[in-house]
Scaffold this motif. Structure first.
Motif, mmCIF file in Angstrom:
data_model
loop_
_atom_site.group_PDB
_atom_site.id
_atom_site.type_symbol
_atom_site.label_atom_id
_atom_site.label_comp_id
_atom_site.label_asym_id
_atom_site.label_seq_id
_atom_site.Cartn_x
_atom_site.Cartn_y
_atom_site.Cartn_z
ATOM 1 N N HIS A 123 0.831 -1.206 0.000
ATOM 2 C CA HIS A 123 0.000 0.000 0.000
ATOM 3 C C HIS A 123 0.867 1.259 0.000
ATOM 4 C CE1 HIS A 123 -3.531 -2.499 0.803
ATOM 5 N NE2 HIS A 123 -2.825 -3.095 1.753
ATOM 6 N N LEU A 124 1.973 1.231 0.752
ATOM 7 C CA LEU A 124 2.859 2.392 0.809
ATOM 8 C C LEU A 124 3.519 2.653 -0.540
ATOM 9 C CD1 LEU A 124 4.539 1.802 4.295
ATOM 10 C CD2 LEU A 124 2.667 3.370 3.750
ATOM 11 N N LYS A 125 3.794 1.596 -1.288
ATOM 12 C CA LYS A 125 4.401 1.760 -2.610
ATOM 13 C C LYS A 125 3.521 2.602 -3.527
ATOM 14 C CE LYS A 125 7.388 -2.299 -3.070
ATOM 15 N NZ LYS A 125 7.609 -3.565 -3.808
ATOM 16 N N GLU A 126 2.216 2.497 -3.357
ATOM 17 C CA GLU A 126 1.290 3.220 -4.224
ATOM 18 C C GLU A 126 1.320 4.724 -3.978
ATOM 19 O OE1 GLU A 126 -2.605 1.557 -3.834
ATOM 20 O OE2 GLU A 126 -1.959 -0.472 -4.409
ATOM 21 N N ARG A 127 1.792 5.142 -2.793
ATOM 22 C CA ARG A 127 1.765 6.569 -2.445
ATOM 23 C C ARG A 127 3.135 7.099 -2.021
ATOM 24 N NH1 ARG A 127 -3.916 8.193 0.573
ATOM 25 N NH2 ARG A 127 -5.284 7.546 -1.121
ATOM 26 N N ALA A 128 4.209 6.377 -2.355
ATOM 27 C CA ALA A 128 5.549 6.775 -1.879
ATOM 28 C C ALA A 128 5.470 7.061 -0.380
ATOM 29 C CB ALA A 128 6.078 7.976 -2.651
ATOM 30 N N GLY A 129 4.947 6.075 0.349
ATOM 31 C CA GLY A 129 4.586 6.280 1.746
ATOM 32 C C GLY A 129 5.736 6.191 2.729
#
Length: 224
Positions: A123-129
């Motif tokens: 999930h973090l990969k999708e938003r440069a989290g």
């Protein structure tokens, strides 16, 4: 509706609850994860509609995956995760230590961090989290026989490795490393030590730093 969403383990009290309060005040949605559903619901009642109650056990990967999936379904995505849950030991040292207690602590302090990172990463990969990890002053120095301290050395080492890994997609990892904090972690109050709000401010500072700035570690110590 804010697009910023933060998942917090160990959210029912102490550093986790303080971070949730401050994050909500700053406009974040927060996913509150811990075993104590009653405490989470009380905190969510205080925080309002930006808080989502997500009961679960940090030592179970499937619990964390399911909780993050539920949170993302409500918020549309995940911007940050705070692997904050941790526990100490009643008996210090190797000779006096309790192996069963060690096993429980490793499950929380080490596997709980790994499971949170593993579940959050897609999930973090999708938003440069952003990942936050609760380290400790005990993870930066040698303390006689401290198995707890060794678990926090893992957090510090893994957090640095995560920082390198997350660069691949523009993400960041920050270790929040406090000295003694006045939380339910201790049996007796420690009013002259750090307060949960001090640590929460450090966590939110890291989260809200400009994307060009990777805050790799914040090390806080009480003045007394």
């Amino acid at each position: 509706m804010s697009t910023k969403a933060l998942f917090i383990t160990g959210a029912s009290s102490g550093i986790g609850a303080a971070t949730a309060r401050l994050a909500v005040a700053k406009g974040w949605h927060v996913g509150l994860f811990a075993r104590s559903k009653d405490k989470l619901e009380a905190l969510a009642d205080e925080l309002g509609d930006k808080a989502v109650v997500l009961p679960g056990d940090v030592t179970k990967l499937e619990d964390i995956k399911s909780a993050i999936a539920d949170f993302v379904a409500k918020t549309g995505g995940l911007d940050a995760a705070f692997a904050n849950a941790g526990m100490g030991l009643s008996a210090a040292g190797t000779d006096a230590g309790d192996p069963e207690e060690w096993e429980q602590m490793v499950s929380v302090n080490i596997l709980g961090v790994l499971w949170t990172a593993k579940a959050a990463m897609p999930h973090l990969k999708e938003r440069a989290g952003h990942l936050l990890l609760t380290g400790s002053a005990a993870g930066r120095r040698h303390i006689s026989g401290s198995v707890y301290g060794a678990s926090k050395w893992f957090v510090h080492g893994y957090g640095g490795n995560l920082s390198e890994e997350m660069k691949e997609f523009g993400g960041r990892c920050t270790i929040i490393a406090p000295g003694m904090v006045d939380t339910p972690f201790f049996d007796e109050p420690k009013p002259d030590k750090l307060q949960p709000d001090d640590v929460a401010r450090a966590a939110v500072y890291a989260l809200e730093s400009d994307p060009r700035c990777a805050v790799n570690e914040i090390f806080l110590m009480p003045t007394q």
